[in-house]
Enzyme design. Structure first.
Site, PDB file in Angstrom:
ATOM      1  N   CYS A  69       0.863  -1.189   0.000  1.00  0.00           N
ATOM      2  CA  CYS A  69       0.000   0.000   0.000  1.00  0.00           C
ATOM      3  C   CYS A  69       0.901   1.240   0.000  1.00  0.00           C
ATOM      4  O   CYS A  69       2.090   1.140  -0.316  1.00  0.00           O
ATOM      5  CB  CYS A  69      -0.978  -0.003   1.182  1.00  0.00           C
ATOM      6  SG  CYS A  69      -0.215   0.094   2.815  1.00  0.00           S
ATOM      7  N   ASN A 115       2.349   1.540   4.232  1.00  0.00           N
ATOM      8  CA  ASN A 115       2.659   0.295   4.941  1.00  0.00           C
ATOM      9  C   ASN A 115       2.417   0.429   6.449  1.00  0.00           C
ATOM     10  O   ASN A 115       3.159  -0.113   7.271  1.00  0.00           O
ATOM     11  CB  ASN A 115       4.102  -0.175   4.667  1.00  0.00           C
ATOM     12  CG  ASN A 115       4.422  -1.594   5.147  1.00  0.00           C
ATOM     13  OD1 ASN A 115       5.553  -1.888   5.525  1.00  0.00           O
ATOM     14  ND2 ASN A 115       3.445  -2.462   5.162  1.00  0.00           N
ATOM     15  N   CYS A 126      -1.364   1.044   7.379  1.00  0.00           N
ATOM     16  CA  CYS A 126      -2.806   0.772   7.557  1.00  0.00           C
ATOM     17  C   CYS A 126      -3.257  -0.512   6.849  1.00  0.00           C
ATOM     18  O   CYS A 126      -3.564  -1.509   7.492  1.00  0.00           O
ATOM     19  CB  CYS A 126      -3.651   1.943   7.058  1.00  0.00           C
ATOM     20  SG  CYS A 126      -3.415   3.457   8.003  1.00  0.00           S
ATOM     21  N   ARG A 127      -3.318  -0.471   5.516  1.00  0.00           N
ATOM     22  CA  ARG A 127      -3.931  -1.583   4.778  1.00  0.00           C
ATOM     23  C   ARG A 127      -3.021  -2.802   4.623  1.00  0.00           C
ATOM     24  O   ARG A 127      -3.436  -3.930   4.913  1.00  0.00           O
ATOM     25  CB  ARG A 127      -4.390  -1.109   3.389  1.00  0.00           C
ATOM     26  CG  ARG A 127      -5.552  -0.150   3.449  1.00  0.00           C
ATOM     27  CD  ARG A 127      -5.729   0.591   2.146  1.00  0.00           C
ATOM     28  NE  ARG A 127      -4.605   1.478   1.873  1.00  0.00           N
ATOM     29  CZ  ARG A 127      -4.443   2.201   0.775  1.00  0.00           C
ATOM     30  NH1 ARG A 127      -5.352   2.123  -0.193  1.00  0.00           N
ATOM     31  NH2 ARG A 127      -3.395   2.982   0.631  1.00  0.00           N
ATOM     32  N   SER A 128      -1.801  -2.591   4.115  1.00  0.00           N
ATOM     33  CA  SER A 128      -0.964  -3.774   3.848  1.00  0.00           C
ATOM     34  C   SER A 128      -0.535  -4.523   5.123  1.00  0.00           C
ATOM     35  O   SER A 128      -0.411  -5.750   5.071  1.00  0.00           O
ATOM     36  CB  SER A 128       0.238  -3.438   2.942  1.00  0.00           C
ATOM     37  OG  SER A 128       1.086  -2.484   3.517  1.00  0.00           O
ATOM     38  N   ASP A 151      -8.634   3.758   1.307  1.00  0.00           N
ATOM     39  CA  ASP A 151      -7.566   4.146   2.235  1.00  0.00           C
ATOM     40  C   ASP A 151      -8.202   4.683   3.513  1.00  0.00           C
ATOM     41  O   ASP A 151      -8.872   5.717   3.489  1.00  0.00           O
ATOM     42  CB  ASP A 151      -6.707   5.226   1.567  1.00  0.00           C
ATOM     43  CG  ASP A 151      -5.536   5.635   2.435  1.00  0.00           C
ATOM     44  OD1 ASP A 151      -5.505   5.268   3.633  1.00  0.00           O
ATOM     45  OD2 ASP A 151      -4.649   6.330   1.919  1.00  0.00           O
TER      46      ASP A 151
HETATM   47  P1  4NP Z   1      -1.788   2.904   4.025  1.00  0.00           P
HETATM   48  O1  4NP Z   1      -2.469   4.254   4.563  1.00  0.00           O
HETATM   49  O2  4NP Z   1      -1.254   3.232   2.653  1.00  0.00           O
HETATM   50  O3  4NP Z   1      -2.927   1.942   3.993  1.00  0.00           O
HETATM   51  O4  4NP Z   1      -0.707   2.529   5.002  1.00  0.00           O
HETATM   52  C1  4NP Z   1      -1.818   5.481   4.622  1.00  0.00           C
HETATM   53  C2  4NP Z   1      -0.864   5.704   5.579  1.00  0.00           C
HETATM   54  C3  4NP Z   1      -0.254   6.949   5.664  1.00  0.00           C
HETATM   55  C4  4NP Z   1      -0.602   7.949   4.785  1.00  0.00           C
HETATM   56  C5  4NP Z   1      -1.549   7.715   3.807  1.00  0.00           C
HETATM   57  C6  4NP Z   1      -2.155   6.471   3.719  1.00  0.00           C
HETATM   58  N1  4NP Z   1       0.016   9.227   4.898  1.00  0.00           N
HETATM   59  O5  4NP Z   1      -0.427  10.160   4.197  1.00  0.00           O
HETATM   60  O6  4NP Z   1       0.950   9.386   5.682  1.00  0.00           O
END
Ligand code: 4NP
Length: 151
Positions: free
Chosen positions: A7, A10, A12-14, A122
């Site tokens: 993702c 790295n 939240c989702r992955s 997201d």
């Molecule tokens: P992820 O979510 O891609 O599922 O880990 C996010 C984590 C951090 C951010 C965006 C999405 N950020 O903008 O820092």
């Protein structure tokens, strides 16, 4: 079988996807390796988001061993299956893989909803971690089904 969940951050989702697939693989007694990475380097070394940790925990999965890392070109050689959470992740991964076999890069939700190219929303700003968990749990079940019956 070596599977990499990807993702943006790295955190939240992955990490959830990694935890869920590892649990399912363990329950089935399969010898698979599962890891995750982010296309960005924004959260390198960090624990998963507290909301991902809490959601996983509610389902009996501990993801607190995980630390964020950034996707690197060699991952595309080393893993058999690279799973993007959304279209922007998919395009970012593909940019790293010009000379590599790109058929191993797939949208994870195509396992649950074939050919629809759906993205995992997201949840970083909007929330909805339980919904993300349910989508990923369904997709991971299908991944195991597909790669254990293929022969
Ligand atoms: P992820 O979510 O891609 O599922 O880990 C996010 C984590 C951090 C951010 C965006 C999405 N950020 O903008 O820092």
């Amino acid at each position: 079988m070596k599977v990499l969940m990807v993702c943006l951050g790295n955190i939240c989702r992955s990490p959830l996807a990694e935890g869920i697939l590892k649990k399912q693989v363990q329950d089935k007694g399969l010898d698979w390796e599962v890891d995750s990475a982010g296309t960005s380097g924004w959260h390198i070394g960090e624990l998963p988001d507290q909301r991902s940790i809490a959601t996983a925990k509610e389902h009996g999965i501990d993801i607190t061993e995980q630390r964020s890392r950034q996707l690197k070109a060699v991952d595309l050689e080393e893993f058999d299956l690279i799973l993007a959470m959304d279209t922007s992740n998919y395009n970012d991964i593909r940019r790293l893989t010009d000379t590599e076999d790109s058929t191993k890069v797939k949208m994870i939700l195509n396992f649950a909803y074939p050919k629809e190219n759906r993205s995992v929303p997201d949840p970083y700003y909007e929330g909805g971690f339980e919904g993300v968990f349910q989508l990923l749990d369904k997709a991971c079940g299908k991944i195991i089904e597909e790669y254990t019956t293929k022969g």
